[in-house]
Design an enzyme around this catalytic site. Structure first.
Site, PDB file in Angstrom:
ATOM      1  N   GLY A   1      55.693  33.426  37.044  1.00 47.17           N
ATOM      2  CA  GLY A   1      56.020  33.151  35.646  1.00 47.17           C
ATOM      3  C   GLY A   1      54.828  32.820  34.777  1.00 47.17           C
TER       4      GLY A   1
ATOM      5  N   ASP B   1      48.608  36.039  45.901  1.00 53.09           N
ATOM      6  CA  ASP B   1      50.047  35.821  46.060  1.00 53.09           C
ATOM      7  C   ASP B   1      50.480  36.540  47.333  1.00 53.09           C
ATOM      8  OD1 ASP B   1      52.909  35.659  45.704  1.00 53.09           O
ATOM      9  OD2 ASP B   1      52.550  35.363  43.577  1.00 53.09           O
TER      10      ASP B   1
ATOM     11  N   ASN C   1      62.856  37.646  39.756  1.00 51.85           N
ATOM     12  CA  ASN C   1      61.577  37.391  39.115  1.00 51.85           C
ATOM     13  C   ASN C   1      61.489  38.065  37.738  1.00 51.85           C
ATOM     14  OD1 ASN C   1      59.750  37.994  42.218  1.00 51.85           O
ATOM     15  ND2 ASN C   1      60.706  36.107  41.498  1.00 51.85           N
TER      16      ASN C   1
ATOM     17  N   ARG D   1      61.214  36.864  33.909  1.00 52.97           N
ATOM     18  CA  ARG D   1      60.074  36.191  33.304  1.00 52.97           C
ATOM     19  C   ARG D   1      58.718  36.682  33.792  1.00 52.97           C
ATOM     20  NH1 ARG D   1      62.329  33.928  37.222  1.00 52.97           N
ATOM     21  NH2 ARG D   1      61.277  32.786  38.884  1.00 52.97           N
TER      22      ARG D   1
ATOM     23  N   ASP E   1      53.924  27.337  41.994  1.00 51.59           N
ATOM     24  CA  ASP E   1      55.197  26.674  41.684  1.00 51.59           C
ATOM     25  C   ASP E   1      55.529  25.531  42.642  1.00 51.59           C
ATOM     26  OD1 ASP E   1      57.513  28.966  43.354  1.00 51.59           O
ATOM     27  OD2 ASP E   1      55.648  28.009  44.004  1.00 51.59           O
ATOM     28  N   ASN E   2      54.568  25.098  43.452  1.00 51.88           N
ATOM     29  CA  ASN E   2      54.911  23.995  44.351  1.00 51.88           C
ATOM     30  C   ASN E   2      53.763  22.988  44.400  1.00 51.88           C
ATOM     31  OD1 ASN E   2      53.283  24.385  47.086  1.00 51.88           O
ATOM     32  ND2 ASN E   2      53.867  26.398  46.332  1.00 51.88           N
TER      33      ASN E   2
ATOM     34  N   CYS F   1      62.362  25.677  39.502  1.00 53.36           N
ATOM     35  CA  CYS F   1      63.002  26.648  38.618  1.00 53.36           C
ATOM     36  C   CYS F   1      64.203  27.290  39.301  1.00 53.36           C
ATOM     37  CB  CYS F   1      62.010  27.740  38.210  1.00 53.36           C
ATOM     38  SG  CYS F   1      60.690  27.111  37.172  1.00 53.36           S
TER      39      CYS F   1
ATOM     40  N   CYS G   1      38.588  12.703  42.337  1.00 56.53           N
ATOM     41  CA  CYS G   1      37.404  12.949  41.516  1.00 56.53           C
ATOM     42  C   CYS G   1      36.568  11.721  41.205  1.00 56.53           C
ATOM     43  CB  CYS G   1      37.799  13.659  40.211  1.00 56.53           C
ATOM     44  SG  CYS G   1      38.649  12.587  39.035  1.00 56.53           S
TER      45      CYS G   1
END
Lengths: 79, 68, 268
Positions: free
Chosen positions: C41, C62, C70, C73, C130-131, C187, C247
Site C-alpha cells: 500500500g 518483498d 491487494n 490500493r 506492514d508489521n 489493515c 540511537c
C-alpha cells in the site's frame, strides 16, 4: 556581435523546452561568464529574460537580428 | 482547567494523571500509546504518577502498522 | 555530469524548470539509489512516483505474490498480476513507466541476517512494511548504518510518517516498546481506505526526493499525522529520547529479528 563564453541556439525548440535548454547551457557555463542565447520572437523573447532574472542571472544585452530571432547575452549568476 | 490534547482544547476539570486522562478519553489499551507532554515523552510506568497541569500540551501517539 | 538527450529534457522538463531542481538536481535524482521495503500500500505509490521522477536505481524488497485483495490500493499491480511475485510485477510497471530507471528486485523477506547488506547499496530507504517486528528492525539497521529512511503506517482512515536522518529522533525514540502481536489492528483486520497508501506513500517519496536534492525541510524530528475523515494534517514535534536503546550515545544496538510475542490483549 559581442563576446561570449558559451553559446546555445534554441530557435528550433518549443516552450517550455526552450528554457530547459537554456538551463542546461547555463549549467555548463561558469559563474560570471557570458552565455549567448539565440531565440525566437514571441513567447521565448517575452518570457526568457524574466525567467533568467528570477534565477539570479543578469541579462546584459539583447540584439534584434531582424529575421524573427534575437540574440541575448546573459551573465551566469550575475545579479 | 484546560489542556491541548492532540491539538484541540479540552476541559479536564482538576489536575489529572495521564492514566486518568487515558481513561477519560476511553483509550482501552494504555501500554501501546505514546504520551507526550509539552514535547517530552513520558514513560508508561509513570502514567499513574505523572500529573498533567493547566495549559499543558498533550499528544497521544498511536501505532499505525499497516503498509500493505 | 549526465548527457541529457532531448527526450530526457522533455521528460524531466517540469523538474528542471524548478529553481530548486534544475539540471543539477535532476542529475542527482538520476544518480540516486532508493530502496523500498514492501511493495504494498505504501511502497507501490512511492515506487511509482520515484520512478516517474527518474530515480536511477530503485530497489524493491518483498517476498510475497500479488493477491486480489491487494489491488484496492497497491496500484503498481494490476489484475493480470495476481499470483505473480510482487517485485516482478512492480519491476514491470516501473520499466514501462520510465526506461531511465533500473529496478533491483529483492525477492525476499528482510531480516537481521540480510538487512545490513541490502541497505548498504542505497542512499535512502522507504519503509513500506506492514508489521512491527520488521519496522523496528529497519529502524535499528538504518540507525546503526547511518542510512536515512522514511517510516510510515496507515490504518482505516489514518496515516502517519516521520523521516530519520542521522542525528534526528528515530522511530524507537517515539515508540520505545514494540506492541505484541494482536495489540494493534492490522489493515487485514480493521480495513484501510485504499487511498491512504497513496497519500502517505507519496509523501514518503517526496521526502526521499527532498533528501536527494537537499531542499526543503524534512520530517526529521516531526511525526506527520493525517486523518482523511477530517482532512486534518498535524505535524507533531518529537525529540530524541535520551535513553533510546537504538540511537542514544553508546546504545550498542544489535540487529535481531523481533518475534512479536503473542498476547491476549484486547484490541483498542
Amino acid at each position: 556581435m559581442s563576446e561570449y563564453d558559451n553559446y546555445i541556439d534554441i530557435t528550433a525548440a518549443v516552450c517550455p523546452i526552450t528554457f530547459v535548454k537554456v538551463k542546461v547551457a547555463l549549467e555548463r557555463t561558469d559563474d560570471g561568464k557570458i552565455l549567448y542565447i539565440k531565440l525566437n520572437d514571441g513567447e521565448p523573447i517575452q518570457n526568457i529574460p524574466r525567467s533568467l532574472k528570477d534565477e539570479g542571472h543578469k541579462v546584459v544585452k539583447i540584439e534584434n537580428n531582424g529575421d524573427g530571432t534575437y540574440g541575448l547575452y546573459v551573465v551566469k549568476n550575475g545579479l | 482547567m484546560s489542556v491541548a490534547l492532540n491539538g484541540e482544547k479540552k476541559d479536564v476539570g482538576a489536575e489529572i494523571t495521564i492514566r486518568n486522562l487515558l481513561f477519560k478519553e476511553k483509550i482501552k489499551v494504555h501500554d501501546y500509546v505514546t504520551v507526550q507532554v509539552n514535547g517530552e515523552i513520558i514513560s508508561s510506568k509513570d502514567y499513574d504518577s505523572f500529573v498533567i497541569k493547566d495549559g499543558d500540551e498533550v499528544e497521544f501517539l498511536y501505532f499505525m502498522g499497516g503498509g500493505r | 555530469m549526465i548527457d541529457f538527450s532531448d527526450e530526457m529534457l522533455e521528460r524531466y522538463s517540469r523538474h528542471i524548470l524548478l529553481k530548486e531542481v534544475g539540471v543539477s538536481g535532476q542529475e542527482k535524482i538520476l544518480s540516486a539509489r532508493v530502496l523500498i521495503i514492501g511493495a504494498g500500500g505504501l511502497g507501490a505509490p512511492a515506487a511509482m512516483y520515484l520512478a516517474a521522477a527518474g530515480v536511477g536505481t530503485i530497489g524493491i524488497a518483498d517476498a510475497d505474490v500479488v493477491d486480489l485483495s491487494n489491488l484496492q490500493r497497491q496500484i503498481i499491480h494490476s489484475t493480470a498480476d495476481v499470483g505473480k511475485a510482487k517485485v516482478l510485477s512492480a519491476q514491470e510497471t516501473v520499466n514501462a513507466m520510465n526506461p531511465d530507471v533500473k529496478v533491483v528486485a529483492h525477492r525476499l523477506f528482510v531480516d537481521s541476517s540480510n538487512i545490513a547488506e541490502i541497505i548498504s547499496g542505497y542512499d535512502f530507504i522507504v519503509d513500506g512494511t506492514d508489521n512491527f517486528p520488521v519496522k523496528y528492525l529497519i529502524n535499528d539497521a538504518c540507525v546503526l548504518h547511518k542510512k536515512p529512511f522514511s517510516h510510515a503506517g496507515i490504518i482505516q482512515f489514518k496515516g502517519q510518517t516521520l523521516t530519520y536522518v542521522p542525528g534526528a529522533p528515530c522511530f524507537r525514540c517515539v515508540f520505545p516498546n514494540m506492541p505484541p502481536e494482536g495489540a494493534v489492528p492490522t489493515c487485514r483486520q480493521a480495513g484501510v481506505l485504499g487511498v491512504m497508501g497513496g497519500i502517505i506513500g507519496t509523501i514518503q517519496a517526496a521526502e526521499a526526493l527532498k533528501y536527494i536534492l537537499g531542499v526543503g525541510e524534512l520530517l526529521a524530528g516531526k511525526l506527520l499525522v493525517f486523518d482523511a475523515l477530517t482532512m486534518n494534517f498535524r505535524k507533531i514535534n518529537v525529540n530524541k529520547a535520551k535513553t533510546c536503546p537504538t540511537c542514544s550515545e553508546g546504545a550498542g544496538i544489535k540487529l535481531i529479528d523481533y518475534a512479536a510475542p503473542v498476547c491476549d490483549l484486547k484490541k483498542h
